[in-house]
Motif scaffolding. Structure first.
Motif, PDB file in Angstrom:
ATOM      1  N   ILE A   1     -19.173   8.787  67.090  1.00  0.00           N
ATOM      2  CA  ILE A   1     -18.640   7.700  67.911  1.00  0.00           C
ATOM      3  C   ILE A   1     -19.756   6.686  68.110  1.00  0.00           C
ATOM      4  CG2 ILE A   1     -17.643   7.067  70.141  1.00  0.00           C
ATOM      5  CD1 ILE A   1     -16.753  10.097  70.267  1.00  0.00           C
ATOM      6  N   LYS A   2     -19.507   5.448  67.704  1.00  0.00           N
ATOM      7  CA  LYS A   2     -20.548   4.416  67.757  1.00  0.00           C
ATOM      8  C   LYS A   2     -20.368   3.517  68.982  1.00  0.00           C
ATOM      9  CE  LYS A   2     -19.467   3.408  63.472  1.00  0.00           C
ATOM     10  NZ  LYS A   2     -19.381   2.749  62.158  1.00  0.00           N
ATOM     11  N   GLU A   3     -21.403   3.479  69.801  1.00  0.00           N
ATOM     12  CA  GLU A   3     -21.468   2.535  70.920  1.00  0.00           C
ATOM     13  C   GLU A   3     -22.464   1.477  70.493  1.00  0.00           C
ATOM     14  OE1 GLU A   3     -22.850   0.182  73.256  1.00  0.00           O
ATOM     15  OE2 GLU A   3     -24.263   1.853  73.590  1.00  0.00           O
ATOM     16  N   ASP A   4     -21.983   0.351  70.025  1.00  0.00           N
ATOM     17  CA  ASP A   4     -22.867  -0.631  69.394  1.00  0.00           C
ATOM     18  C   ASP A   4     -22.940  -1.958  70.149  1.00  0.00           C
ATOM     19  OD1 ASP A   4     -20.327  -1.496  68.872  1.00  0.00           O
ATOM     20  OD2 ASP A   4     -20.515  -1.482  66.682  1.00  0.00           O
ATOM     21  N   LYS A   5     -22.884  -1.872  71.492  1.00  0.00           N
ATOM     22  CA  LYS A   5     -23.021  -3.077  72.305  1.00  0.00           C
ATOM     23  C   LYS A   5     -24.324  -3.126  73.089  1.00  0.00           C
ATOM     24  CE  LYS A   5     -19.212  -2.606  74.665  1.00  0.00           C
ATOM     25  NZ  LYS A   5     -18.146  -2.937  75.646  1.00  0.00           N
TER      26      LYS A   5
END
Length: 260
Positions: A163-167
């Protein structure tokens, strides 16, 4: 109020920069000389600057700081029984390097990558589900989350488990945005993977957003006590001093209700 405090901490952070301290000492001595102040005072300022450089460069201050930041996490590595049914591993990005138009994870990121994978692999070996949340945008064309994801997939991690949290652009945002994802997932355990010197501040911020992660430090830094100052000791000491300042900032903001 928060804007003013942010500005204040940015100014204070300058005092963790070795070049700024040397520059400040030179400026003070020059101003005292120009105003014909006592020679003894100028010598005193110069002597203080030299002592500080020695104190920082010979590793003594670094030893004290590394113990404060990391000692609590040495024995937490992989010491929890991996039997929970719905664990999530949160790994924080360690930076991206753009070298010759090729973006790669920063050296610091690879220990985090390996530690997170080891945790994940333990669960999979026991036929238990496990997810990895990768947190970090960074400042490159590709996010830290994307680069971590590419490496995890090469290591055999299923894309459905990533799961990518890219903020997020900093540790505060790592905790803020990751916590939103985690609260929707309702995991049985949350493991937090980052470098040892970075763990205390990271855990404090995750607590701020209502989470109680199990710290899993991926690497540790330390200094060596030496007779003569050296740049290795100075560099790591200043990195750790910034973390200490960051911890104090988190504690102050929490007490004033400015985080969250």
């Amino acid at each position: 109020m928060k804007f003013l405090l942010d500005l204040l901490f940015r100014v204070i952070q300058l005092f963790t920069e070795p070049y700024f301290l040397v520059f400040l000492a030179i400026v003070i001595i020059a101003l005292l000389k120009r105003k014909n102040k006592r020679k003894n005072l100028r010598i005193g300022v110069g002597f203080f600057a030299v002592v500080m450089i020695i104190f920082i460069g010979n590793g003594f201050l670094g030893k004290l700081t590394s113990g404060y930041l990391q000692k609590s996490y040495v024995n937490t590595i992989m010491n929890k029984n991996k039997t929970s049914q719905n664990p999530v591993i949160v790994v924080l990005g360690g930076g991206v390097v753009d070298f010759d138009n090729t973006e790669k994870l920063h050296t610091m990121s690879y220990s985090r990558l390996v530690t997170a994978y080891q945790l994940y692999h333990e669960y999979k070996m026991n036929n238990l589900p496990c997810k990895i949340v990768i947190s970090g945008k960074g400042r490159g064309q590709k996010s830290e989350a994307e680069l971590f994801s590419e490496n995890f997939k090469k290591m055999g991690v299923s894309e459905t488990d990533l799961i990518k949290e890219d903020k997020s652009m900093n540790t505060y945002e790592n905790a803020k945005y990751s916590s939103k994802i985690l609260k929707q997932m309702a995991p049985s355990d949350v493991y937090l993977v980052t470098s040892g010197f970075h763990m205390k501040r990271s855990v404090a911020l995750f607590h701020t957003f209502g989470l109680d992660p199990v710290p899993q430090a991926s690497d540790f830094i330390d200094t060596e006590i030496t007779l003569f100052p050296n740049s290795y000791n100075a560099a790591f000491t200043f990195v750790m001093l910034k973390e200490v300042l960051g911890i104090w900032q988190v504690q102050l903001y929490n007490s004033l209700g400015l985080n969250g």
